[in-house]
Design a protein around this motif. Structure first.
Motif, PDB file in Angstrom:
ATOM      1  N   ASP A 201      43.588  31.300  30.281  1.00 50.78           N
ATOM      2  CA  ASP A 201      44.439  31.864  29.227  1.00 50.78           C
ATOM      3  C   ASP A 201      43.619  32.190  27.981  1.00 50.78           C
ATOM      4  O   ASP A 201      43.710  33.292  27.412  1.00 50.78           O
ATOM      5  CB  ASP A 201      45.529  30.860  28.839  1.00 50.78           C
ATOM      6  CG  ASP A 201      46.636  30.730  29.875  1.00 50.78           C
ATOM      7  OD1 ASP A 201      46.661  31.539  30.829  1.00 50.78           O
ATOM      8  OD2 ASP A 201      47.467  29.815  29.733  1.00 50.78           O
ATOM      9  N   LEU A 202      42.822  31.215  27.547  1.00 49.62           N
ATOM     10  CA  LEU A 202      42.061  31.399  26.317  1.00 49.62           C
ATOM     11  C   LEU A 202      41.035  32.517  26.450  1.00 49.62           C
ATOM     12  O   LEU A 202      40.824  33.288  25.507  1.00 49.62           O
ATOM     13  CB  LEU A 202      41.371  30.092  25.924  1.00 49.62           C
ATOM     14  CG  LEU A 202      42.276  29.006  25.340  1.00 49.62           C
ATOM     15  CD1 LEU A 202      41.472  27.759  25.009  1.00 49.62           C
ATOM     16  CD2 LEU A 202      42.996  29.502  24.094  1.00 49.62           C
ATOM     17  N   LEU A 203      40.409  32.620  27.604  1.00 51.64           N
ATOM     18  CA  LEU A 203      39.435  33.696  27.793  1.00 51.64           C
ATOM     19  C   LEU A 203      40.096  35.065  27.646  1.00 51.64           C
ATOM     20  O   LEU A 203      39.529  35.975  27.031  1.00 51.64           O
ATOM     21  CB  LEU A 203      38.774  33.565  29.161  1.00 51.64           C
ATOM     22  CG  LEU A 203      37.706  32.468  29.276  1.00 51.64           C
ATOM     23  CD1 LEU A 203      37.405  32.179  30.743  1.00 51.64           C
ATOM     24  CD2 LEU A 203      36.425  32.873  28.552  1.00 51.64           C
ATOM     25  N   SER A 254      40.710  35.978  36.242  1.00 56.85           N
ATOM     26  CA  SER A 254      40.932  37.116  35.346  1.00 56.85           C
ATOM     27  C   SER A 254      40.266  36.886  33.998  1.00 56.85           C
ATOM     28  O   SER A 254      39.678  37.806  33.407  1.00 56.85           O
ATOM     29  CB  SER A 254      42.430  37.351  35.151  1.00 56.85           C
ATOM     30  OG  SER A 254      43.057  37.692  36.364  1.00 56.85           O
ATOM     31  N   GLY A 255      40.351  35.652  33.486  1.00 59.30           N
ATOM     32  CA  GLY A 255      39.793  35.369  32.180  1.00 59.30           C
ATOM     33  C   GLY A 255      38.284  35.516  32.143  1.00 59.30           C
ATOM     34  O   GLY A 255      37.724  36.104  31.203  1.00 59.30           O
ATOM     35  N   LEU A 256      37.610  34.988  33.140  1.00 56.68           N
ATOM     36  CA  LEU A 256      36.154  35.103  33.186  1.00 56.68           C
ATOM     37  C   LEU A 256      35.724  36.560  33.291  1.00 56.68           C
ATOM     38  O   LEU A 256      34.748  36.979  32.659  1.00 56.68           O
ATOM     39  CB  LEU A 256      35.603  34.280  34.353  1.00 56.68           C
ATOM     40  CG  LEU A 256      35.652  32.760  34.160  1.00 56.68           C
ATOM     41  CD1 LEU A 256      35.329  32.045  35.463  1.00 56.68           C
ATOM     42  CD2 LEU A 256      34.708  32.308  33.051  1.00 56.68           C
ATOM     43  N   VAL A 257      36.463  37.331  34.074  1.00 59.87           N
ATOM     44  CA  VAL A 257      36.104  38.745  34.216  1.00 59.87           C
ATOM     45  C   VAL A 257      36.396  39.518  32.930  1.00 59.87           C
ATOM     46  O   VAL A 257      35.635  40.419  32.555  1.00 59.87           O
ATOM     47  CB  VAL A 257      36.816  39.361  35.435  1.00 59.87           C
ATOM     48  CG1 VAL A 257      36.710  40.887  35.423  1.00 59.87           C
ATOM     49  CG2 VAL A 257      36.215  38.810  36.723  1.00 59.87           C
ATOM     50  N   GLU A 258      37.479  39.168  32.231  1.00 57.02           N
ATOM     51  CA  GLU A 258      37.742  39.852  30.951  1.00 57.02           C
ATOM     52  C   GLU A 258      36.611  39.599  29.958  1.00 57.02           C
ATOM     53  O   GLU A 258      36.166  40.516  29.260  1.00 57.02           O
ATOM     54  CB  GLU A 258      39.076  39.393  30.356  1.00 57.02           C
ATOM     55  CG  GLU A 258      40.278  40.060  30.989  1.00 57.02           C
ATOM     56  CD  GLU A 258      41.395  40.321  29.986  1.00 57.02           C
ATOM     57  OE1 GLU A 258      41.100  40.805  28.879  1.00 57.02           O
ATOM     58  OE2 GLU A 258      42.558  40.040  30.336  1.00 57.02           O
ATOM     59  N   TYR A 318      47.142  40.397  39.960  1.00 57.55           N
ATOM     60  CA  TYR A 318      46.414  39.858  38.816  1.00 57.55           C
ATOM     61  C   TYR A 318      44.961  39.572  39.203  1.00 57.55           C
ATOM     62  O   TYR A 318      44.028  39.856  38.437  1.00 57.55           O
ATOM     63  CB  TYR A 318      47.065  38.563  38.314  1.00 57.55           C
ATOM     64  CG  TYR A 318      48.497  38.696  37.856  1.00 57.55           C
ATOM     65  CD1 TYR A 318      49.095  39.941  37.679  1.00 57.55           C
ATOM     66  CD2 TYR A 318      49.273  37.573  37.597  1.00 57.55           C
ATOM     67  CE1 TYR A 318      50.403  40.052  37.252  1.00 57.55           C
ATOM     68  CE2 TYR A 318      50.586  37.667  37.163  1.00 57.55           C
ATOM     69  CZ  TYR A 318      51.153  38.910  36.999  1.00 57.55           C
ATOM     70  OH  TYR A 318      52.443  39.019  36.577  1.00 57.55           O
ATOM     71  N   THR A 319      44.788  38.979  40.380  1.00 56.61           N
ATOM     72  CA  THR A 319      43.429  38.674  40.838  1.00 56.61           C
ATOM     73  C   THR A 319      42.675  39.951  41.181  1.00 56.61           C
ATOM     74  O   THR A 319      41.486  40.082  40.866  1.00 56.61           O
ATOM     75  CB  THR A 319      43.491  37.724  42.034  1.00 56.61           C
ATOM     76  OG1 THR A 319      44.192  36.520  41.652  1.00 56.61           O
ATOM     77  CG2 THR A 319      42.099  37.343  42.513  1.00 56.61           C
ATOM     78  N   LEU A 320      43.357  40.897  41.783  1.00 58.65           N
ATOM     79  CA  LEU A 320      42.698  42.167  42.108  1.00 58.65           C
ATOM     80  C   LEU A 320      42.335  42.954  40.854  1.00 58.65           C
ATOM     81  O   LEU A 320      41.392  43.756  40.876  1.00 58.65           O
ATOM     82  CB  LEU A 320      43.582  43.004  43.034  1.00 58.65           C
ATOM     83  CG  LEU A 320      43.638  42.528  44.487  1.00 58.65           C
ATOM     84  CD1 LEU A 320      44.695  43.293  45.274  1.00 58.65           C
ATOM     85  CD2 LEU A 320      42.272  42.668  45.173  1.00 58.65           C
ATOM     86  N   ASN A 321      43.060  42.738  39.753  1.00 57.86           N
ATOM     87  CA  ASN A 321      42.639  43.334  38.479  1.00 57.86           C
ATOM     88  C   ASN A 321      41.184  42.978  38.186  1.00 57.86           C
ATOM     89  O   ASN A 321      40.392  43.816  37.741  1.00 57.86           O
ATOM     90  CB  ASN A 321      43.494  42.804  37.325  1.00 57.86           C
ATOM     91  CG  ASN A 321      44.874  43.419  37.263  1.00 57.86           C
ATOM     92  OD1 ASN A 321      45.149  44.458  37.850  1.00 57.86           O
ATOM     93  ND2 ASN A 321      45.768  42.761  36.539  1.00 57.86           N
ATOM     94  N   ALA A 322      40.848  41.706  38.418  1.00 53.84           N
ATOM     95  CA  ALA A 322      39.488  41.239  38.148  1.00 53.84           C
ATOM     96  C   ALA A 322      38.489  41.938  39.065  1.00 53.84           C
ATOM     97  O   ALA A 322      37.419  42.376  38.621  1.00 53.84           O
ATOM     98  CB  ALA A 322      39.415  39.723  38.322  1.00 53.84           C
ATOM     99  N   PHE A 323      38.828  42.036  40.331  1.00 48.42           N
ATOM    100  CA  PHE A 323      37.933  42.712  41.276  1.00 48.42           C
ATOM    101  C   PHE A 323      37.712  44.170  40.868  1.00 48.42           C
ATOM    102  O   PHE A 323      36.582  44.664  40.883  1.00 48.42           O
ATOM    103  CB  PHE A 323      38.512  42.650  42.692  1.00 48.42           C
ATOM    104  CG  PHE A 323      38.294  41.333  43.376  1.00 48.42           C
ATOM    105  CD1 PHE A 323      37.170  41.124  44.159  1.00 48.42           C
ATOM    106  CD2 PHE A 323      39.193  40.298  43.220  1.00 48.42           C
ATOM    107  CE1 PHE A 323      36.959  39.902  44.785  1.00 48.42           C
ATOM    108  CE2 PHE A 323      38.982  39.073  43.835  1.00 48.42           C
ATOM    109  CZ  PHE A 323      37.870  38.875  44.622  1.00 48.42           C
TER     110      PHE A 323
END
Length: 532
Positions: A201-203, A254-258, A318-323
């Protein structure tokens, strides 16, 4: 010679006739989209009024749910998941409520629930004080992170700077005083996944708030959390024996990728350091976290490949957003292929799928994630699935506007509004009127819009902008949770060819963004074409 001249005239006339016929096909489709969009708007407005009818008479705040938690407003449910999408609905469809009741609720919530500085805690309507006599700092951290990521970020993406973004930045400032890398959060309702959920969340909050404010403090904090997880000791796919790929766990991916997207622009050396860990994490999830259709299981052991919970995660998008973001950054085609694989299987295998044990929230999250990816990869079968599943979601709504009577009801409105904006190509009316049907369809560099009303109407047609750029100052429109998709984004400094019922003119993008004035006579239909 004359024969060729007349042949040329004939061909030109035929081409014009074909173009007009082709245009009419798009205008007809736009009108059909308008009917579906209008249902989405009506249902969202009904949700808003339904929940306002359940508000606590003394404070005006809505309860956490309508069953066992009717006496409390809490940060991680009522504030994070339901109230923000009442605000969003009102901002689009009911300006008096938006300017009045929604702002009053924010002021009341801030006054009554802020406990440590501006950090919110659970408030009891029945006790007329905080629910818990003793402060639980873990709940403060968890609730603050959830309220910001799930509720205040999407409001800021949509509204830009506002009292809600000020509330978020206030919470973030005070949260920074009590937590660095959140590794000691108690389990709450979600077991140990609460720790990685708060980190994720914070990321996401820090990444977007850095772009919004350019405050280096948010970048430094985000890098601090990123350095913790993107390491040999703490990489989620190395350090965790239980990795949730649904909500309450998938946020860390998602946070790490953002934050990886942020450093790819502002700190290339940090990107280079993190890249092997980002790729390893995503590669492990692809290898051990998917079913035969390319969708993610609820929970896996990333070390052994054991599937702990075989139910398919409704948050797959949501996870595929990161990919897909890492594909955009690093051109790793395997990550795009993973997205295409999942999207390509939905219509064949996941119509009327029970995403979350009978809950409407599962459909809302699955549809939202798919809309995000469909914007980037518009597959025909995905469109068919979206058109089908929104009707399943809508069938959950009761006549009084309530969906299931808990905080997840807000996600019904969030997804319905996103769906409506797809069907209107991001356009809105200056003052929404449920009798005015308006819809749109895009084709390459052109958007076709049809408006119709049984009664006289005058107002403005407001075109959609580059919300990622104008509201958050993002450097590029990477896919992210709770974003509002840009189906035909208008750039303020460009000129556009605007054709209304066959009459064309050049119009500045800034004029379209501010709203182009239109009038409808009773039973009149207007056709608008805008070309880049």
């Amino acid at each position: 010679m004359f024969r060729y001249f007349y042949l040329l005239l004939f061909l030109l006339g035929s081409l014009k006739s074909w173009a007009q016929t082709n245009d009419q096909t798009y205008f007809d489709q736009a009108l059909a989209n308008g009917k579906v969009a209008n249902e989405a708007f009506l249902r969202s407005h009904r949700f808003l009024l339904g929940w306002l009818g359940k508000a606590d008479p003394a404070t005006g705040l809505i309860p956490r749910n309508l069953t066992q938690s009717t006496c409390i407003w809490n940060a991680w449910d009522a504030a994070a998941d339901n109230y923000p999408f009442m605000v969003m609905t009102a901002s689009m469809l009911d300006k008096p409520l938006f300017e009045g009741k929604m702002r009053e609720m924010l002021a009341t919530e801030t006054r009554l629930t802020s406990r440590v500085g501006r950090l919110p805690d659970t408030y009891s309507f029945c006790k007329k004080e905080f629910e818990n006599a003793v402060i639980d700092s873990s709940q403060l951290v968890f609730g603050s992170a959830e309220y910001m990521k799930d509720g205040l970020i999407p409001l800021t993406e949509w509204l830009g700077p506002s009292p809600w973004s000020e509330r978020m930045l206030g919470i973030l400032e005070d949260l920074d005083k009590i937590v660095d890398v959140p590794t000691q959060i108690k389990g709450n309702f979600f077991g140990n996944s609460a720790v990685v959920e708060v980190g994720g969340d914070l990321l996401q909050v820090l990444a977007r708030m850095y772009w919004l404010t350019k405050n280096p403090k948010w970048l430094a904090w985000g890098i601090q959390i990123g350095d913790y997880y993107l390491s040999e000791a703490h990489l989620p796919t190395r350090a965790l024996q239980r990795l949730r790929l649904r909500d309450h766990g998938c946020e860390i991916v998602s946070g790490l990728v953002e934050m990886y997207a942020v450093v790819s622009v502002v700190n290339p050396a940090k990107k280079k350091q993190w890249q092997p860990f980002i790729h390893e994490m995503l590669d492990t999830i692809l290898a051990k976290g998917r079913n035969e259709h390319g969708l993610f299981y609820d929970e896996v052991n990333p070390l052994t490949g054991e599937v702990i919970q075989k139910r398919i995660a409704d948050n797959f998008g949501y996870t595929l957003n990161a990919f897909y973001t890492v594909y955009l950054l690093d051109k790793q085609t395997a990550y795009r292929d993973a997205t295409l694989k999942a999207l390509g299987e939905l219509n064949a295998h996941y119509r009327n799928h029970d995403w979350e044990s009978g809950s409407a929230d599962g459909y809302a999250d699955a549809i939202e994630g798919t809309l995000n990816l469909y914007l980037r990869e518009p597959m025909a079968s995905t469109k068919d699935w979206l058109d089908s599943e929104i009707k399943v979601l809508w069938n959950f709504q009761k006549p009084d506007g309530i969906i299931e009577g808990w905080h997840g009801d807000g996600n019904f409105a969030r997804t319905s509004l996103m769906f409506a904006l797809w069907k209107t190509a991001g356009t809105q009316l200056s003052d929404w009127n449920q009798e005015v049907l308006y819809g749109a369809v895009t084709n390459n560099n052109t958007v076709y819009i049809t408006l119709s009303s049984p009664k006289a109407w005058s107002g403005k047609l407001i075109f959609g902008g580059q919300w990622h750029k104008q509201n958050l100052h993002l450097p590029f429109d990477y896919p992210r949770i709770n974003q509002f998709q840009e189906w035909f984004p208008i750039e303020p400094n460009k000129n556009y060819e605007l054709t209304i019922d066959g009459k064309s003119s050049k119009v500045k993008g800034s004029v379209l963004l501010a709203g182009y004035p239109l009038q409808l006579k009773p039973q009149q239909t207007i056709q608008v074409r805008c070309k880049r």
